[in-house]
Scaffold this motif. Structure first.
Motif, PDB file in Angstrom:
ATOM      1  N   TYR A  15     -26.887  10.205 -53.376  1.00 53.16           N
ATOM      2  CA  TYR A  15     -26.924   9.776 -54.770  1.00 53.16           C
ATOM      3  C   TYR A  15     -28.263   9.115 -55.120  1.00 53.16           C
ATOM      4  CZ  TYR A  15     -21.970  10.660 -54.311  1.00 53.16           C
ATOM      5  OH  TYR A  15     -20.771  11.256 -54.055  1.00 53.16           O
ATOM      6  N   LEU A  16     -29.006   8.712 -54.093  1.00 50.66           N
ATOM      7  CA  LEU A  16     -30.290   8.054 -54.305  1.00 50.66           C
ATOM      8  C   LEU A  16     -31.476   8.974 -54.037  1.00 50.66           C
ATOM      9  CD1 LEU A  16     -29.424   4.610 -52.674  1.00 50.66           C
ATOM     10  CD2 LEU A  16     -29.307   5.261 -55.091  1.00 50.66           C
ATOM     11  N   TYR A  17     -31.223  10.255 -53.854  1.00 50.95           N
ATOM     12  CA  TYR A  17     -32.309  11.222 -53.702  1.00 50.95           C
ATOM     13  C   TYR A  17     -33.168  11.211 -54.971  1.00 50.95           C
ATOM     14  CZ  TYR A  17     -30.389  13.647 -49.550  1.00 50.95           C
ATOM     15  OH  TYR A  17     -29.962  13.986 -48.305  1.00 50.95           O
ATOM     16  N   ILE A  18     -34.449  11.410 -54.808  1.00 48.46           N
ATOM     17  CA  ILE A  18     -35.382  11.404 -55.932  1.00 48.46           C
ATOM     18  C   ILE A  18     -34.973  12.419 -57.012  1.00 48.46           C
ATOM     19  CG2 ILE A  18     -37.774  11.779 -56.640  1.00 48.46           C
ATOM     20  CD1 ILE A  18     -38.553  10.788 -53.780  1.00 48.46           C
ATOM     21  N   PRO A  19     -34.649  13.677 -56.645  1.00 47.12           N
ATOM     22  CA  PRO A  19     -34.265  14.612 -57.705  1.00 47.12           C
ATOM     23  C   PRO A  19     -32.994  14.191 -58.443  1.00 47.12           C
ATOM     24  CG  PRO A  19     -34.085  15.651 -55.546  1.00 47.12           C
ATOM     25  CD  PRO A  19     -34.705  14.325 -55.347  1.00 47.12           C
ATOM     26  N   ASN A  20     -32.086  13.511 -57.765  1.00 47.39           N
ATOM     27  CA  ASN A  20     -30.869  13.058 -58.434  1.00 47.39           C
ATOM     28  C   ASN A  20     -31.171  11.903 -59.383  1.00 47.39           C
ATOM     29  OD1 ASN A  20     -29.581  15.009 -56.992  1.00 47.39           O
ATOM     30  ND2 ASN A  20     -28.705  13.620 -55.489  1.00 47.39           N
ATOM     31  N   ILE A  21     -32.123  11.051 -59.020  1.00 48.38           N
ATOM     32  CA  ILE A  21     -32.545   9.978 -59.921  1.00 48.38           C
ATOM     33  C   ILE A  21     -33.189  10.585 -61.166  1.00 48.38           C
ATOM     34  CG2 ILE A  21     -34.134   8.029 -60.172  1.00 48.38           C
ATOM     35  CD1 ILE A  21     -33.541   7.423 -57.161  1.00 48.38           C
ATOM     36  N   ILE A  22     -33.969  11.654 -60.980  1.00 54.88           N
ATOM     37  CA  ILE A  22     -34.527  12.381 -62.134  1.00 54.88           C
ATOM     38  C   ILE A  22     -33.373  12.926 -62.983  1.00 54.88           C
ATOM     39  CG2 ILE A  22     -35.860  14.405 -62.854  1.00 54.88           C
ATOM     40  CD1 ILE A  22     -37.586  13.957 -60.296  1.00 54.88           C
ATOM     41  N   GLY A  23     -32.332  13.432 -62.329  1.00 55.41           N
ATOM     42  CA  GLY A  23     -31.162  13.942 -63.047  1.00 55.41           C
ATOM     43  C   GLY A  23     -30.460  12.865 -63.856  1.00 55.41           C
ATOM     44  N   TYR A  24     -30.301  11.666 -63.275  1.00 62.70           N
ATOM     45  CA  TYR A  24     -29.674  10.567 -64.016  1.00 62.70           C
ATOM     46  C   TYR A  24     -30.522  10.203 -65.235  1.00 62.70           C
ATOM     47  CZ  TYR A  24     -27.564   9.879 -59.369  1.00 62.70           C
ATOM     48  OH  TYR A  24     -26.949  10.053 -58.164  1.00 62.70           O
ATOM     49  N   VAL A  34     -39.023  18.906 -56.747  1.00 62.43           N
ATOM     50  CA  VAL A  34     -38.996  17.692 -55.920  1.00 62.43           C
ATOM     51  C   VAL A  34     -37.944  17.824 -54.818  1.00 62.43           C
ATOM     52  CG1 VAL A  34     -38.434  15.214 -55.949  1.00 62.43           C
ATOM     53  CG2 VAL A  34     -39.932  16.168 -57.695  1.00 62.43           C
ATOM     54  N   ALA A  35     -36.798  18.392 -55.158  1.00 59.54           N
ATOM     55  CA  ALA A  35     -35.728  18.561 -54.154  1.00 59.54           C
ATOM     56  C   ALA A  35     -36.206  19.429 -52.996  1.00 59.54           C
ATOM     57  CB  ALA A  35     -34.493  19.168 -54.799  1.00 59.54           C
ATOM     58  N   ARG A  36     -36.896  20.517 -53.313  1.00 60.21           N
ATOM     59  CA  ARG A  36     -37.408  21.387 -52.238  1.00 60.21           C
ATOM     60  C   ARG A  36     -38.570  20.742 -51.501  1.00 60.21           C
ATOM     61  NH1 ARG A  36     -36.053  24.625 -56.403  1.00 60.21           N
ATOM     62  NH2 ARG A  36     -38.161  24.696 -57.272  1.00 60.21           N
ATOM     63  N   LYS A  37     -39.450  20.072 -52.217  1.00 61.93           N
ATOM     64  CA  LYS A  37     -40.641  19.450 -51.622  1.00 61.93           C
ATOM     65  C   LYS A  37     -40.269  18.371 -50.614  1.00 61.93           C
ATOM     66  CE  LYS A  37     -45.096  18.137 -51.763  1.00 61.93           C
ATOM     67  NZ  LYS A  37     -46.101  18.857 -51.071  1.00 61.93           N
ATOM     68  N   ASN A  53     -37.237  17.969 -49.256  1.00 60.38           N
ATOM     69  CA  ASN A  53     -36.049  18.386 -48.515  1.00 60.38           C
ATOM     70  C   ASN A  53     -34.835  17.523 -48.900  1.00 60.38           C
ATOM     71  OD1 ASN A  53     -34.652  20.044 -46.775  1.00 60.38           O
ATOM     72  ND2 ASN A  53     -35.029  18.735 -45.008  1.00 60.38           N
ATOM     73  N   GLN A  54     -34.649  17.348 -50.197  1.00 60.55           N
ATOM     74  CA  GLN A  54     -33.529  16.563 -50.710  1.00 60.55           C
ATOM     75  C   GLN A  54     -32.601  17.436 -51.556  1.00 60.55           C
ATOM     76  OE1 GLN A  54     -35.263  13.118 -52.677  1.00 60.55           O
ATOM     77  NE2 GLN A  54     -35.434  12.047 -50.735  1.00 60.55           N
ATOM     78  N   VAL A  55     -32.414  18.650 -51.100  1.00 56.01           N
ATOM     79  CA  VAL A  55     -31.510  19.572 -51.770  1.00 56.01           C
ATOM     80  C   VAL A  55     -30.082  19.175 -51.402  1.00 56.01           C
ATOM     81  CG1 VAL A  55     -30.806  21.986 -51.941  1.00 56.01           C
ATOM     82  CG2 VAL A  55     -33.233  21.405 -51.688  1.00 56.01           C
ATOM     83  N   SER A  56     -29.221  19.074 -52.393  1.00 58.05           N
ATOM     84  CA  SER A  56     -27.828  18.716 -52.119  1.00 58.05           C
ATOM     85  C   SER A  56     -26.919  19.443 -53.104  1.00 58.05           C
ATOM     86  CB  SER A  56     -27.619  17.200 -52.250  1.00 58.05           C
ATOM     87  OG  SER A  56     -27.782  16.782 -53.593  1.00 58.05           O
ATOM     88  N   THR A  57     -25.682  19.618 -52.703  1.00 60.68           N
ATOM     89  CA  THR A  57     -24.690  20.224 -53.586  1.00 60.68           C
ATOM     90  C   THR A  57     -24.481  19.336 -54.801  1.00 60.68           C
ATOM     91  OG1 THR A  57     -23.606  21.259 -51.703  1.00 60.68           O
ATOM     92  CG2 THR A  57     -22.327  21.085 -53.729  1.00 60.68           C
ATOM     93  N   PHE A  58     -24.434  18.020 -54.573  1.00 65.22           N
ATOM     94  CA  PHE A  58     -24.274  17.090 -55.680  1.00 65.22           C
ATOM     95  C   PHE A  58     -25.404  17.257 -56.693  1.00 65.22           C
ATOM     96  CE2 PHE A  58     -25.397  13.047 -57.680  1.00 65.22           C
ATOM     97  CZ  PHE A  58     -24.237  12.787 -58.379  1.00 65.22           C
TER      98      PHE A  58
END
Length: 157
Positions: free
Chosen positions: A17-26, A63-66, A68-73
């Motif tokens: 939930y604290l992955y950088i791409p997820n923070i961008i999503g929030y 960012v997720a690929r760069k 390596n923070q790819v997640s189903t969430f």
């Protein structure tokens, strides 16, 4: 003296939930909420916020690929944010421009086509709806296989 053995640490379930791409999503969700709250009173700010959210949609995947923070969430967060923001935009456009049925038809097409693509991916046992390497449809291959074509379709159409 005992040597310290390195024990691999598994990331906690909370860390996704604290992955950088997820923070961008929030951030995209918050921007969209604010943008749609003011859409009729401040059209320029609405357009700016919606555009920034749109740009962040491309950045979060990179960012997720760069990192390596790819997640189903993260993938679900991104897709749901896309669908809701598009749906809200089309509903607003249907109220501003008459007849609004054109925009509501586009809304049905957007939701229906994404649902069918996701469901067919699920039935084929694939991990992502963007995995189209086995597809015989040239348009799917072009859209999901070429980021520049995808960007053109999203922005230019």
């Amino acid at each position: 003296m005992a040597k310290n053995k390195s024990i691999p640490i598994k990331p906690s379930k909370l860390s996704v939930y604290l992955y950088i791409p997820n923070i961008i999503g929030y951030t995209r969700v918050l921007m969209n909420c604010f943008a749609f709250a003011i859409c009729f009173s401040n059209k320029w700010l609405f357009c700016a916020l919606y555009f920034i959210s749109f740009v962040c949609d491309g950045i979060d995947g990179w960012v997720a690929r760069k990192f390596n923070q790819v997640s189903t969430f993260g993938a679900v967060l991104d897709m749901v944010t896309d669908r809701i923001s598009t749906a809200c935009l089309l509903v607003i456009l249907s109220q501003v421009y008459r007849p609004g049925m054109v925009f509501l038809s586009l809304l049905a097409l957007d939701i229906g086509s994404h649902w069918l693509q996701m469901y067919s991916t699920f039935l084929l046992g694939k991990a992502s709806h963007k995995d189209v390497k086995d597809s015989t449809n040239w348009l799917f291959k072009a859209y999901y296989g070429n980021r520049m074509f995808m960007a053109y379709c999203c922005v230019g159409m």
